[in-house]
Design a protein around this motif. Sequence first.
Motif, PDB file in Angstrom:
ATOM      1  N   VAL A 341       0.594  -1.254   0.255  1.00  0.00           N
ATOM      2  CA  VAL A 341      -0.039  -0.251   0.094  1.00  0.00           C
ATOM      3  C   VAL A 341       0.889   1.616   0.119  1.00  0.00           C
ATOM      4  CG1 VAL A 341      -1.468   1.077   1.379  1.00  0.00           C
ATOM      5  CG2 VAL A 341      -1.918  -0.802   0.930  1.00  0.00           C
ATOM      6  N   LEU A 342       2.271   1.277   0.588  1.00  0.00           N
ATOM      7  CA  LEU A 342       2.696   2.466   1.059  1.00  0.00           C
ATOM      8  C   LEU A 342       3.776   2.014  -0.950  1.00  0.00           C
ATOM      9  CD1 LEU A 342       4.321   4.485   2.777  1.00  0.00           C
ATOM     10  CD2 LEU A 342       6.021   3.026   3.301  1.00  0.00           C
ATOM     11  N   GLU A 343       4.039   1.558  -1.053  1.00  0.00           N
ATOM     12  CA  GLU A 343       4.793   1.255  -2.180  1.00  0.00           C
ATOM     13  C   GLU A 343       3.384   1.854  -3.270  1.00  0.00           C
ATOM     14  OE1 GLU A 343       7.685   1.708  -3.031  1.00  0.00           O
ATOM     15  OE2 GLU A 343       7.968   1.163  -0.249  1.00  0.00           O
ATOM     16  N   GLY A 344       2.492   1.782  -3.271  1.00  0.00           N
ATOM     17  CA  GLY A 344       1.501   1.800  -4.823  1.00  0.00           C
ATOM     18  C   GLY A 344       1.135   3.093  -4.354  1.00  0.00           C
ATOM     19  N   CYS A 345       0.562   3.160  -3.335  1.00  0.00           N
ATOM     20  CA  CYS A 345      -0.279   4.397  -3.051  1.00  0.00           C
ATOM     21  C   CYS A 345       0.060   5.686  -2.280  1.00  0.00           C
ATOM     22  CB  CYS A 345      -1.626   3.414  -2.449  1.00  0.00           C
ATOM     23  SG  CYS A 345      -2.567   2.781  -2.819  1.00  0.00           S
ATOM     24  N   ASP A 346       1.398   5.623  -1.543  1.00  0.00           N
ATOM     25  CA  ASP A 346       1.626   6.277  -1.170  1.00  0.00           C
ATOM     26  C   ASP A 346       1.392   6.434   0.389  1.00  0.00           C
ATOM     27  OD1 ASP A 346       4.301   6.343  -2.504  1.00  0.00           O
ATOM     28  OD2 ASP A 346       2.872   7.825  -3.667  1.00  0.00           O
ATOM     29  N   ILE A 347       0.733   5.643   1.009  1.00  0.00           N
ATOM     30  CA  ILE A 347      -0.776   5.808   1.359  1.00  0.00           C
ATOM     31  C   ILE A 347      -0.145   4.788   3.288  1.00  0.00           C
ATOM     32  CG2 ILE A 347      -2.895   4.595   3.138  1.00  0.00           C
ATOM     33  CD1 ILE A 347      -4.044   5.788   0.533  1.00  0.00           C
ATOM     34  N   ASP A 373      -7.393  14.602   3.150  1.00  0.00           N
ATOM     35  CA  ASP A 373      -6.688  13.928   3.036  1.00  0.00           C
ATOM     36  C   ASP A 373      -7.427  12.152   3.088  1.00  0.00           C
ATOM     37  OD1 ASP A 373      -4.192  15.170   3.115  1.00  0.00           O
ATOM     38  OD2 ASP A 373      -4.019  14.390   5.476  1.00  0.00           O
ATOM     39  N   LEU A 374      -8.187  12.338   3.240  1.00  0.00           N
ATOM     40  CA  LEU A 374      -9.572  11.083   3.024  1.00  0.00           C
ATOM     41  C   LEU A 374      -9.812  10.352   1.470  1.00  0.00           C
ATOM     42  CD1 LEU A 374     -10.455   8.140   4.257  1.00  0.00           C
ATOM     43  CD2 LEU A 374     -11.896   9.632   4.668  1.00  0.00           C
ATOM     44  N   ASN A 375     -10.171  11.559   1.636  1.00  0.00           N
ATOM     45  CA  ASN A 375     -10.765  11.593  -0.163  1.00  0.00           C
ATOM     46  C   ASN A 375      -9.529  11.432  -1.074  1.00  0.00           C
ATOM     47  OD1 ASN A 375     -13.220  12.445   1.026  1.00  0.00           O
ATOM     48  ND2 ASN A 375     -13.199  13.811  -0.075  1.00  0.00           N
ATOM     49  N   ARG A 376      -8.710  11.966  -1.049  1.00  0.00           N
ATOM     50  CA  ARG A 376      -7.526  12.002  -1.984  1.00  0.00           C
ATOM     51  C   ARG A 376      -6.559  10.110  -1.814  1.00  0.00           C
ATOM     52  NH1 ARG A 376      -2.734  14.995  -0.522  1.00  0.00           N
ATOM     53  NH2 ARG A 376      -4.350  15.098   0.715  1.00  0.00           N
ATOM     54  N   ALA A 377      -6.658  10.076  -0.285  1.00  0.00           N
ATOM     55  CA  ALA A 377      -6.241   8.114  -0.304  1.00  0.00           C
ATOM     56  C   ALA A 377      -7.444   7.453  -1.084  1.00  0.00           C
ATOM     57  CB  ALA A 377      -6.375   8.381   1.334  1.00  0.00           C
ATOM     58  N   VAL A 378      -8.311   7.596  -1.018  1.00  0.00           N
ATOM     59  CA  VAL A 378      -9.172   6.870  -1.295  1.00  0.00           C
ATOM     60  C   VAL A 378      -8.982   7.034  -2.821  1.00  0.00           C
ATOM     61  CG1 VAL A 378     -12.063   6.696  -1.755  1.00  0.00           C
ATOM     62  CG2 VAL A 378     -11.336   6.924   0.735  1.00  0.00           C
ATOM     63  N   HIS A 379      -9.282   8.344  -3.257  1.00  0.00           N
ATOM     64  CA  HIS A 379      -8.563   8.202  -4.663  1.00  0.00           C
ATOM     65  C   HIS A 379      -7.744   7.377  -5.454  1.00  0.00           C
ATOM     66  CE1 HIS A 379      -9.317   9.852  -9.132  1.00  0.00           C
ATOM     67  NE2 HIS A 379      -8.165  10.118  -8.865  1.00  0.00           N
ATOM     68  N   ARG A 380      -6.840   7.532  -4.490  1.00  0.00           N
ATOM     69  CA  ARG A 380      -5.170   6.255  -5.001  1.00  0.00           C
ATOM     70  C   ARG A 380      -5.895   5.440  -4.771  1.00  0.00           C
ATOM     71  NH1 ARG A 380      -0.339   9.818  -1.755  1.00  0.00           N
ATOM     72  NH2 ARG A 380      -1.382  11.505  -2.696  1.00  0.00           N
ATOM     73  N   SER A 383      -8.106   3.331  -7.584  1.00  0.00           N
ATOM     74  CA  SER A 383      -7.330   3.667  -8.765  1.00  0.00           C
ATOM     75  C   SER A 383      -5.984   2.437  -9.123  1.00  0.00           C
ATOM     76  CB  SER A 383      -7.531   5.060  -9.292  1.00  0.00           C
ATOM     77  OG  SER A 383      -7.462   5.354  -8.503  1.00  0.00           O
ATOM     78  N   TRP A 384      -6.365   1.832  -7.814  1.00  0.00           N
ATOM     79  CA  TRP A 384      -5.323   0.870  -7.739  1.00  0.00           C
ATOM     80  C   TRP A 384      -5.357  -0.380  -7.730  1.00  0.00           C
ATOM     81  CZ3 TRP A 384      -3.337  -1.775  -3.140  1.00  0.00           C
ATOM     82  CH2 TRP A 384      -2.455  -1.900  -2.390  1.00  0.00           C
ATOM     83  N   LYS A 385      -4.574  -1.464  -8.163  1.00  0.00           N
ATOM     84  CA  LYS A 385      -4.774  -2.326  -8.065  1.00  0.00           C
ATOM     85  C   LYS A 385      -3.725  -3.395  -7.633  1.00  0.00           C
ATOM     86  CE  LYS A 385      -4.702  -6.763 -11.939  1.00  0.00           C
ATOM     87  NZ  LYS A 385      -4.661  -7.047 -11.291  1.00  0.00           N
ATOM     88  N   ILE A 386      -4.009  -3.922  -7.004  1.00  0.00           N
ATOM     89  CA  ILE A 386      -3.021  -4.819  -5.871  1.00  0.00           C
ATOM     90  C   ILE A 386      -2.754  -5.730  -6.526  1.00  0.00           C
ATOM     91  CG2 ILE A 386      -3.490  -6.367  -3.735  1.00  0.00           C
ATOM     92  CD1 ILE A 386      -5.781  -5.626  -3.064  1.00  0.00           C
ATOM     93  N   PRO A 387      -1.011  -4.871  -6.718  1.00  0.00           N
ATOM     94  CA  PRO A 387      -0.689  -6.205  -7.180  1.00  0.00           C
ATOM     95  C   PRO A 387      -0.114  -7.997  -6.373  1.00  0.00           C
ATOM     96  CG  PRO A 387       1.174  -5.396  -5.528  1.00  0.00           C
ATOM     97  CD  PRO A 387      -0.277  -4.628  -5.714  1.00  0.00           C
ATOM     98  N   GLU A 388       0.234  -8.841  -7.255  1.00  0.00           N
ATOM     99  CA  GLU A 388       0.298  -9.887  -7.319  1.00  0.00           C
ATOM    100  C   GLU A 388       0.901 -10.733  -6.338  1.00  0.00           C
ATOM    101  OE1 GLU A 388      -0.186 -13.511  -7.771  1.00  0.00           O
ATOM    102  OE2 GLU A 388      -2.395 -12.379  -8.250  1.00  0.00           O
ATOM    103  N   PRO A 389       0.758 -11.071  -4.830  1.00  0.00           N
ATOM    104  CA  PRO A 389       2.278 -10.727  -3.374  1.00  0.00           C
ATOM    105  C   PRO A 389       3.489 -11.376  -3.888  1.00  0.00           C
ATOM    106  CG  PRO A 389       0.701 -12.463  -3.616  1.00  0.00           C
ATOM    107  CD  PRO A 389      -0.033 -11.978  -4.342  1.00  0.00           C
ATOM    108  N   ALA A 390       4.821 -10.807  -4.034  1.00  0.00           N
ATOM    109  CA  ALA A 390       5.304 -11.271  -3.990  1.00  0.00           C
ATOM    110  C   ALA A 390       6.271 -12.652  -3.432  1.00  0.00           C
ATOM    111  CB  ALA A 390       6.853 -10.088  -3.877  1.00  0.00           C
TER     112      ALA A 390
END
Length: 396
Positions: A341-347, A373-380, A383-390
């Motif tokens: 989540v941190l890497e993909g959304c800066d959250i 902040d919440l609204n920006r976070a929700v947007h991120r 719009s994010w696709k959870i990556p396949e777990p490494a």
Amino acid sequence: MKLANRISRVPPYPFVEISRKIAAKKAEGIDVISFGIGDPDIPTPDFVVDALREAALAPPNHRYPESDGLPEFKQAVADWYQRRFGVALDAGREVMSLIGAKEGIGHAALCFVEPGDMALVPDPGYPVYAVGTMFAGGESYFMPLRRDNGFLPDLDAIPADVATRATVMWLNYPNNPTGAIAERDFFQKAIEFARRHDVVIMHDACYTEVAYDGYRPISFLEVEGAKDVGVEFHSLSKSYNMTGWRLGMAVGNADIIDGLMVVKSNLDSGVPQAIQQMGMAAMAKPTESVDERNEVYKRRRDVLCDALKSIGLEVEPPKASLYVWAPVPEGYNSAGFAEAVLEGCDIVVSPGSSYGENGEGYIRLSITLSDADLNRAVHRLTSWKIPEPAAAVRQS
Ligand SMILES: Cc1ncc(COP(=O)(O)O)c(C=O)c1O
């Protein structure tokens, strides 16, 4: 120089790690949004700050306070408990002020835990219960809080030899980090357990005033027999957005309060009186500011839970507390998903595993961030696709 062993035995405080990660991203100029710490972004109500302005001018408040608290503050706490919970307290013997609940919780172990004793500690849980126990030379027995048991400890599963060695049981409802609540029947069982095994119950009730949809959390002290076996820790921090002022209270069994008083009067000099007067102002007012504030949190809770559901996390909106406790997607562990989540959304979210072994498989999100902040976070997030777990973050 040799530091005492107890210092090296303290696990890193979860938020230290989170703060470090935020700082590193920010240093790169990245806009990081944090759901990490449960620290109200909404300011202390004006009428409470006004009380401090006035109190600051009174010379008696410039001197040492009494360790156990101003008699007027203790009476205000007793009156508030009576109005809010229908619990009668003797302000002289059954109430004391704390420099925030954390201080009282940390010191409490020194009253009841000796080397060789055990404390029953919820897992996942607020870290101070176990650290206080360790500082006092005791050992924690971690009571698992599991979703299939409503995040309540299964008291029947506590082994007989542990129950014999235990001197203290920590409970915390509404709960950090799970957002779970407890009702009267659970507290009744805990009181019976405490009687049977001669265990003191320490109930941390810091979140009773943060609740939604008309739900009113109860005090442990409302339950018959509670005062015979325990105390409750409470705080103005979350109730009135006062984390920065450091004001809390311990209430309940007079002998336990006396014990805590011995520890505290030898280690600190109490809460500044002007701060206690802020607390008196806060508790004396009707609950409008609390209700309005809870409406803001409720809106945020719903927006956040909808966003998390839309990316596939099975969250249940909490009835109380500041926290959404969300299971991580299949294939991830807590730390791995928090990292993604941190890497993909800066959250920033807190890995559940930092609250204990049984927090593994969850993340915690605090709703104490601004609506913007919440609204920006929700947007991120949406719009994010959870990556396949490494492979490195796959659950074993
Ligand atoms: C469960 C729990 N207890 C106690 C505290 C500390 O409260 P205070 O600010 O009154 O020290 C917190 C703070 O987050 C908490 O989550």
